[in-house]
Scaffold this motif. Structure first.
Motif, short mmCIF file in Angstrom:
data_model
loop_
_atom_site.label_atom_id
_atom_site.label_comp_id
_atom_site.label_asym_id
_atom_site.label_seq_id
_atom_site.Cartn_x
_atom_site.Cartn_y
_atom_site.Cartn_z
N VAL A 158 8.02 20.91 -1.05
CA VAL A 158 8.60 19.57 -1.26
C VAL A 158 7.83 18.54 -0.44
N LEU A 159 7.53 18.86 0.81
CA LEU A 159 6.77 17.94 1.67
C LEU A 159 5.37 17.69 1.12
N CYS A 160 4.73 18.73 0.65
CA CYS A 160 3.37 18.63 0.11
C CYS A 160 3.37 17.84 -1.20
N ALA A 161 4.36 18.07 -2.06
CA ALA A 161 4.45 17.33 -3.32
C ALA A 161 4.72 15.85 -3.05
N ALA A 162 5.56 15.55 -2.07
CA ALA A 162 5.84 14.15 -1.71
C ALA A 162 4.56 13.47 -1.21
N LEU A 163 3.77 14.19 -0.42
CA LEU A 163 2.49 13.66 0.04
C LEU A 163 1.58 13.37 -1.16
N GLY A 164 1.56 14.28 -2.10
CA GLY A 164 0.73 14.09 -3.29
C GLY A 164 1.14 12.86 -4.08
N ILE A 165 2.42 12.66 -4.28
CA ILE A 165 2.88 11.49 -5.03
C ILE A 165 2.55 10.22 -4.27
N ALA A 166 2.72 10.24 -2.96
CA ALA A 166 2.37 9.06 -2.16
C ALA A 166 0.88 8.74 -2.28
N GLU A 204 4.44 4.89 3.72
CA GLU A 204 4.41 3.95 4.86
C GLU A 204 3.32 4.34 5.87
N LEU A 205 3.22 5.62 6.14
CA LEU A 205 2.24 6.09 7.12
C LEU A 205 0.80 5.95 6.62
N LEU A 206 0.58 6.21 5.34
CA LEU A 206 -0.78 6.28 4.81
C LEU A 206 -1.29 4.98 4.21
N ALA A 207 -0.41 4.05 3.89
CA ALA A 207 -0.83 2.79 3.24
C ALA A 207 -1.93 2.07 4.02
N PRO A 208 -1.84 1.98 5.35
CA PRO A 208 -2.91 1.27 6.08
C PRO A 208 -4.26 2.00 6.04
N LEU A 209 -4.25 3.26 5.69
CA LEU A 209 -5.49 4.05 5.70
C LEU A 209 -6.20 4.10 4.36
N VAL A 210 -5.55 3.58 3.32
CA VAL A 210 -6.15 3.66 1.99
C VAL A 210 -7.34 2.71 1.90
N PRO A 211 -8.49 3.22 1.52
CA PRO A 211 -9.70 2.38 1.46
C PRO A 211 -9.63 1.37 0.31
N GLU A 212 -10.45 0.36 0.41
CA GLU A 212 -10.49 -0.70 -0.62
C GLU A 212 -11.41 -0.36 -1.78
N SER A 213 -12.45 0.39 -1.52
CA SER A 213 -13.45 0.63 -2.57
C SER A 213 -12.90 1.54 -3.67
N TYR A 214 -13.37 1.26 -4.86
CA TYR A 214 -12.92 2.01 -6.05
C TYR A 214 -13.27 3.50 -5.92
N GLY A 215 -14.47 3.79 -5.50
CA GLY A 215 -14.89 5.19 -5.36
C GLY A 215 -14.05 5.95 -4.34
N ALA A 216 -13.74 5.31 -3.23
CA ALA A 216 -12.93 5.96 -2.21
C ALA A 216 -11.49 6.17 -2.70
N ARG A 217 -11.01 5.27 -3.54
CA ARG A 217 -9.67 5.43 -4.10
C ARG A 217 -9.61 6.65 -5.03
N TRP A 218 -10.72 6.95 -5.68
CA TRP A 218 -10.80 8.15 -6.49
C TRP A 218 -10.62 9.40 -5.62
N VAL A 219 -11.18 9.37 -4.44
CA VAL A 219 -11.03 10.49 -3.50
C VAL A 219 -9.56 10.63 -3.12
N VAL A 220 -8.90 9.50 -2.83
CA VAL A 220 -7.46 9.52 -2.49
C VAL A 220 -6.66 10.08 -3.66
#
Length: 167
Positions: free
Chosen positions: A17-25, A99-115
């Motif tokens: 459940v924790l891992c799936a929630a991380l995935g959806i986030a 909430e925890l990960l939002a500040p860490l999400v990169p701006e570039s399109y390619g990096a968002r693919w990695v996320v």
């Protein structure tokens, strides 16, 4: 081979459940959409911007639990009410991870693919860890399982139809 204890099976389920929630986030934070099961909840956050994805995830899942009860009626097993605390944990963790990960999400399109890919991997692992111990299932998947059993439908086709309906 010896069956793991019931406690260990539930611990494995809740890790899933924790891992799936991380995935959806992660998938949602990537900004390229969301999973099929989360799509209704995600859209509702735009209709009602004061409420979070986790809140709507909880509400949609509770609706699906009511659907299970209506389909099964007297055959509904009270142990399945444990889907409520599991869903609450799942929903709270979606909001917490976001909430925890939002500040860490990169701006570039390619990096968002990695996320996005990390989110897909995490969601897939989470679902596998939820199913493997065979103790509970979250209400959206539980509704699909119940509908396929009650109506004699193929589970895979029912799941595909359900996902399409959610989207």
């Amino acid at each position: 081979m010896r069956q793991p204890s019931l406690l260990r099976r539930y611990i494995l389920f809740f890790c899933g459940v924790l891992c799936a929630a991380l995935g959806i986030a992660l998938i949602t934070l990537a900004g390229m959409g969301t999973s099929a099961v989360s799509s209704l909840s995600y859209v509702l956050t735009f209709v009602f911007p004061g409420l979070s994805l986790g809140v709507f995830t909880f509400l949609v899942n509770c609706t699906m639990l009511v659907g299970q009860v209506l389909l099964l009626r007297h055959r509904f097993q009270s142990i399945q009410l444990l889907q409520i605390p599991a869903t609450l944990l799942f929903s709270v963790c979606i909001d917490l991870w976001t909430e925890l990960l939002a500040p860490l999400v990169p701006e570039s399109y390619g990096a968002r693919w990695v996320v996005l890919l990390l989110g897909c991997l995490s969601l897939g692992l989470g679902v596998a860890l939820e199913v493997l111990p065979n103790v509970l299932i979250l209400p959206c998947e539980g509704f699909v399982r119940t509908a396929s059993q009650v109506f004699g439908w193929d589970f895979g086709k029912t799941k595909t139809g359900y996902d399409l309906a959610m989207v």
